[in-house]
Design a protein around this motif. Sequence first.
Motif, PDB file in Angstrom:
ATOM      1  N   TYR A 105      39.489  34.966  34.840  1.00  0.00           N
ATOM      2  CA  TYR A 105      40.715  34.213  34.584  1.00  0.00           C
ATOM      3  C   TYR A 105      40.762  32.998  35.505  1.00  0.00           C
ATOM      4  O   TYR A 105      40.454  33.108  36.699  1.00  0.00           O
ATOM      5  N   ARG A 106      41.149  31.875  34.961  1.00  0.00           N
ATOM      6  CA  ARG A 106      41.361  30.716  35.812  1.00  0.00           C
ATOM      7  C   ARG A 106      42.466  31.043  36.827  1.00  0.00           C
ATOM      8  O   ARG A 106      43.516  31.583  36.458  1.00  0.00           O
ATOM      9  N   ASP A 107      42.220  30.747  38.099  1.00  0.00           N
ATOM     10  CA  ASP A 107      43.164  31.081  39.183  1.00  0.00           C
ATOM     11  C   ASP A 107      43.434  32.580  39.257  1.00  0.00           C
ATOM     12  O   ASP A 107      44.482  33.010  39.756  1.00  0.00           O
ATOM     13  N   GLY A 108      42.482  33.382  38.797  1.00  0.00           N
ATOM     14  CA  GLY A 108      42.685  34.828  38.801  1.00  0.00           C
ATOM     15  C   GLY A 108      42.975  35.379  40.179  1.00  0.00           C
ATOM     16  O   GLY A 108      43.828  36.262  40.337  1.00  0.00           O
ATOM     17  N   ALA A 109      42.280  34.883  41.198  1.00  0.00           N
ATOM     18  CA  ALA A 109      42.491  35.394  42.550  1.00  0.00           C
ATOM     19  C   ALA A 109      43.857  35.002  43.080  1.00  0.00           C
ATOM     20  O   ALA A 109      44.501  35.775  43.800  1.00  0.00           O
ATOM     21  N   LYS A 110      44.323  33.807  42.751  1.00  0.00           N
ATOM     22  CA  LYS A 110      45.661  33.396  43.182  1.00  0.00           C
ATOM     23  C   LYS A 110      46.734  34.251  42.520  1.00  0.00           C
ATOM     24  O   LYS A 110      47.742  34.596  43.143  1.00  0.00           O
ATOM     25  N   VAL A 111      46.536  34.573  41.259  1.00  0.00           N
ATOM     26  CA  VAL A 111      47.502  35.426  40.564  1.00  0.00           C
ATOM     27  C   VAL A 111      47.555  36.797  41.225  1.00  0.00           C
ATOM     28  O   VAL A 111      48.627  37.366  41.450  1.00  0.00           O
ATOM     29  N   PHE A 112      46.401  37.322  41.560  1.00  0.00           N
ATOM     30  CA  PHE A 112      46.308  38.683  42.085  1.00  0.00           C
ATOM     31  C   PHE A 112      46.796  38.784  43.524  1.00  0.00           C
ATOM     32  O   PHE A 112      47.371  39.796  43.928  1.00  0.00           O
ATOM     33  N   SER A 113      46.581  37.722  44.303  1.00  0.00           N
ATOM     34  CA  SER A 113      46.890  37.758  45.725  1.00  0.00           C
ATOM     35  C   SER A 113      48.392  37.858  45.967  1.00  0.00           C
ATOM     36  O   SER A 113      49.182  37.093  45.437  1.00  0.00           O
ATOM     37  N   VAL A 157      36.624  25.407  43.625  1.00  0.00           N
ATOM     38  CA  VAL A 157      35.471  24.559  43.310  1.00  0.00           C
ATOM     39  C   VAL A 157      35.114  24.664  41.837  1.00  0.00           C
ATOM     40  O   VAL A 157      34.830  23.660  41.174  1.00  0.00           O
ATOM     41  N   HIS A 158      35.121  25.886  41.319  1.00  0.00           N
ATOM     42  CA  HIS A 158      34.776  26.129  39.913  1.00  0.00           C
ATOM     43  C   HIS A 158      35.974  26.801  39.220  1.00  0.00           C
ATOM     44  O   HIS A 158      36.020  28.032  39.117  1.00  0.00           O
ATOM     45  N   PRO A 159      36.953  26.003  38.761  1.00  0.00           N
ATOM     46  CA  PRO A 159      38.130  26.604  38.123  1.00  0.00           C
ATOM     47  C   PRO A 159      37.778  27.512  36.949  1.00  0.00           C
ATOM     48  O   PRO A 159      38.407  28.537  36.727  1.00  0.00           O
ATOM     49  N   GLY A 210      39.930  36.276  49.213  1.00  0.00           N
ATOM     50  CA  GLY A 210      39.790  34.963  49.839  1.00  0.00           C
ATOM     51  C   GLY A 210      38.583  34.214  49.334  1.00  0.00           C
ATOM     52  O   GLY A 210      38.635  33.001  49.079  1.00  0.00           O
ATOM     53  N   PHE A 211      37.466  34.913  49.168  1.00  0.00           N
ATOM     54  CA  PHE A 211      36.243  34.272  48.681  1.00  0.00           C
ATOM     55  C   PHE A 211      36.461  33.701  47.289  1.00  0.00           C
ATOM     56  O   PHE A 211      36.092  32.551  47.011  1.00  0.00           O
ATOM     57  N   VAL A 212      37.081  34.487  46.413  1.00  0.00           N
ATOM     58  CA  VAL A 212      37.247  34.032  45.030  1.00  0.00           C
ATOM     59  C   VAL A 212      38.272  32.906  44.941  1.00  0.00           C
ATOM     60  O   VAL A 212      38.129  31.992  44.116  1.00  0.00           O
ATOM     61  N   ILE A 213      39.303  32.916  45.775  1.00  0.00           N
ATOM     62  CA  ILE A 213      40.237  31.784  45.791  1.00  0.00           C
ATOM     63  C   ILE A 213      39.477  30.499  46.091  1.00  0.00           C
ATOM     64  O   ILE A 213      39.666  29.467  45.427  1.00  0.00           O
ATOM     65  N   GLU A 214      38.610  30.530  47.100  1.00  0.00           N
ATOM     66  CA  GLU A 214      37.830  29.341  47.447  1.00  0.00           C
ATOM     67  C   GLU A 214      36.827  29.003  46.348  1.00  0.00           C
ATOM     68  O   GLU A 214      36.619  27.823  46.020  1.00  0.00           O
ATOM     69  N   ARG A 271      35.759  41.011  42.149  1.00  0.00           N
ATOM     70  CA  ARG A 271      35.374  39.594  42.003  1.00  0.00           C
ATOM     71  C   ARG A 271      35.098  39.252  40.543  1.00  0.00           C
ATOM     72  O   ARG A 271      35.564  38.231  40.029  1.00  0.00           O
ATOM     73  N   GLY A 272      34.336  40.104  39.853  1.00  0.00           N
ATOM     74  CA  GLY A 272      34.021  39.838  38.454  1.00  0.00           C
ATOM     75  C   GLY A 272      35.268  39.755  37.599  1.00  0.00           C
ATOM     76  O   GLY A 272      35.375  38.888  36.722  1.00  0.00           O
ATOM     77  N   ALA A 273      36.234  40.641  37.859  1.00  0.00           N
ATOM     78  CA  ALA A 273      37.468  40.628  37.077  1.00  0.00           C
ATOM     79  C   ALA A 273      38.277  39.366  37.345  1.00  0.00           C
ATOM     80  O   ALA A 273      38.799  38.736  36.416  1.00  0.00           O
ATOM     81  N   LEU A 274      38.387  38.972  38.594  1.00  0.00           N
ATOM     82  CA  LEU A 274      39.176  37.789  38.938  1.00  0.00           C
ATOM     83  C   LEU A 274      38.562  36.516  38.374  1.00  0.00           C
ATOM     84  O   LEU A 274      39.279  35.594  37.967  1.00  0.00           O
ATOM     85  N   LEU A 275      37.235  36.466  38.347  1.00  0.00           N
ATOM     86  CA  LEU A 275      36.568  35.283  37.805  1.00  0.00           C
ATOM     87  C   LEU A 275      36.742  35.172  36.293  1.00  0.00           C
ATOM     88  O   LEU A 275      36.448  34.131  35.711  1.00  0.00           O
TER      89      LEU A 275
END
Length: 217
Positions: A93-101, A152-154, A144-148, A87-91
């Motif tokens: 980057y903007r849209d980090g979770a979408k990139v990773f998923s 809210v907080h790009p 999923g949590f980080v995408i959501e 989670r910390g790593a994905l946050l």
Amino acid sequence: MPPKLDRAQVVDTALRLLDETGLDGLTLRRIATELDVKAPALYWHFANKQALLDEMATEMLRRMTGGPITPPASWQEALTATCRTLRGALLGYRDGAKVFSGTRLTDQGHTEGQHVMLAAFTRAGFELADAVQAYTTGYAYTIGFVIEEQAVHPRPGERAPGYDPEQRAAGIDPAHELAAAAGRDLFGDYERRFERGLAVVVAGVERVLGPETAANP
């Protein structure tokens, strides 16, 4: 003619631009402009945007897992530490979770950490299949949590339009008072909500997949 830039330059530039453009605005043309080359030059390294996203996700993981790996004391520690670190790593980057998923990692650098974590489960008596189920459940929860959260907080300190709890509540039929009141919990205090959800995942893994449960279904 050989290419004037290498894959690492392209990926580093793409990750840097991600904060400016978001995933939807990140195009090979935009990256080429930033690098002062023609877009076709990028095709020496990446056949399409998905290939670039695969390498970006792999580089994100490299940066996340760099350094020696310390074996965890327990499977609970292994799972919670992995999810928190992800989670910390994905946050970062903007849209980090979408990139990773949904990306395909382009090297085997992740396998050492994966082995260490799965070993924490098998040492505790989990079957490998159940260890994999536990790991992928925690992984899916975190992604999923980080995408959501990033919807809210790009970026840190930024709230996307349409997610203000008070404005949301004002637009909901008063008869649906619970839905109106839920806004504060739906779109706020992500740190606390992530930790509580992670605790639910760990408890569920122990209850459903733990060695004692497996031995006494």
